[in-house]
Design an enzyme around this catalytic site. Structure first.
Site, PDB file in Angstrom:
ATOM      1  N   SER A   1     -18.629 -57.977 -16.910  1.00 55.53           N
ATOM      2  CA  SER A   1     -19.152 -56.350 -17.435  1.00 55.53           C
ATOM      3  C   SER A   1     -17.928 -56.039 -18.197  1.00 55.53           C
ATOM      4  O   SER A   1     -16.625 -56.021 -17.717  1.00 55.53           O
ATOM      5  CB  SER A   1     -19.453 -55.659 -16.228  1.00 55.53           C
ATOM      6  OG  SER A   1     -19.737 -54.507 -16.541  1.00 55.53           O
TER       7      SER A   1
ATOM      8  N   TYR B   1     -18.350 -52.727  -7.700  1.00 56.46           N
ATOM      9  CA  TYR B   1     -18.909 -53.541  -9.020  1.00 56.46           C
ATOM     10  C   TYR B   1     -17.512 -53.870  -9.899  1.00 56.46           C
ATOM     11  O   TYR B   1     -17.621 -54.923 -10.223  1.00 56.46           O
ATOM     12  CB  TYR B   1     -19.810 -52.898  -9.602  1.00 56.46           C
ATOM     13  CG  TYR B   1     -20.474 -53.458 -10.692  1.00 56.46           C
ATOM     14  CD1 TYR B   1     -21.564 -54.504 -10.614  1.00 56.46           C
ATOM     15  CD2 TYR B   1     -20.172 -53.236 -12.155  1.00 56.46           C
ATOM     16  CE1 TYR B   1     -21.897 -55.330 -11.721  1.00 56.46           C
ATOM     17  CE2 TYR B   1     -20.752 -53.851 -13.271  1.00 56.46           C
ATOM     18  CZ  TYR B   1     -21.592 -54.889 -13.032  1.00 56.46           C
ATOM     19  OH  TYR B   1     -22.406 -55.422 -14.181  1.00 56.46           O
TER      20      TYR B   1
END
Length: 257
Positions: A134, A147
């Site tokens: 990501s 995350y």
């Protein structure tokens, strides 16, 4: 379609929805035999039926479940795509131990465990690994501590695997998507809308104003990136991170939260 994966076997985790599902559909269209692994329940079964693949219900953090997924490859694996993942918004000063542990367990440790289990099959004839990271790995927001840390780990793991196994004929790369229209991103927008007194679509619209291309991605666009890295079209590419964010993290743009 070009049949770029004709005759190859691909194992895709997190293939029930979002980017994993779009990748399963694209790989099937390109001729791959699919093994779809994850906690997708009926959605995973439907995806397997639609793509002619095999569904293996299981957790990417479970060695026994991973072993079943590898066994379903029937002795040959040419491509692994690690798309399983989760996000629970949190801030550095209030991270809950259980959230941190579960996020890193699925996003990072699960990716490592599936890669490790897949290597013996990949070494037989060479192959590819594509890990979904990501842009949060490079530009973490205040509300994505666990995350972002997990996805930064995926980037580091990808590079380690690439250099350790290039001599085995295995190429390992990562994709760092920006905002993509998936159930996960919709959940994030719902949380933002609830806090701001807006709507999901208003929050998505606000995002598009911060992205150079003026829109967020569709899962199929990330699937196309997966196909490139899994196919012979990227035969001299390994150890890299393909950022697919529409220019959303450009220094000249206001970054999205």
């Amino acid at each position: 379609m070009s049949g770029a994966l004709s005759g190859l076997t691909a194992l895709i985790t997190g293939a029930a929805t979002g980017m994993g599902a779009a990748t399963a559909e694209r790989f099937a269209a390109e001729g791959a035999r699919l093994v779809l692994f994850g906690l997708g329940g009926a959605a995973l079964d439907r995806m397997a039926a639609a793509t002619g693949g095999v569904a293996v219900q299981g957790d990417v953090t479970s060695p026994a479940d991973i072993e079943r997924a590898i066994a379903a490859c029937d002795g040959r694996l040419d491509c692994l795509v690690n798309a399983a993942g989760l996000i629970v918004p949190d801030r550095p000063d209030s991270i809950e131990d259980a959230v941190w542990a579960r996020t890193l367990s699925v996003n990072l440790t699960g990716t490592m465990m599936v890669c490790r289990a897949a290597l013996p099959l990949l070494k037989r004839q060479g192959g590819t690994i594509v890990n979904i990271a990501s842009v949060a790995a490079f530009n973490a927001s205040p509300d994505s501590a666990s995350y972002a840390a997990s996805k930064a780990g995926v980037v580091a793991l990808t590079r380690s695997l690439a250099y350790a196994h290039g001599s085995d004929g295995i190429r390992v790369n990562a994709i760092a998507p920006g905002w993509v229209r998936t159930p996960m991103s919709e959940m994030e927008m719902d949380l933002a809308a609830s806090a701001a007194g807006t709507t999901r679509e208003e929050e998505f619209a606000a995002l598009t104003r911060r992205i150079a291309l003026g829109r967020i991605a569709e899962p199929e666009e990330i699937a196309a990136c997966c196909l490139f890295l899994a196919s012979a079209q990227s035969s001299f590419v390994t150890g890299t991170v393909l950022v697919a964010d529409g220019g959303g993290r450009s220094p000249t743009q206001n970054r999205a939260v």
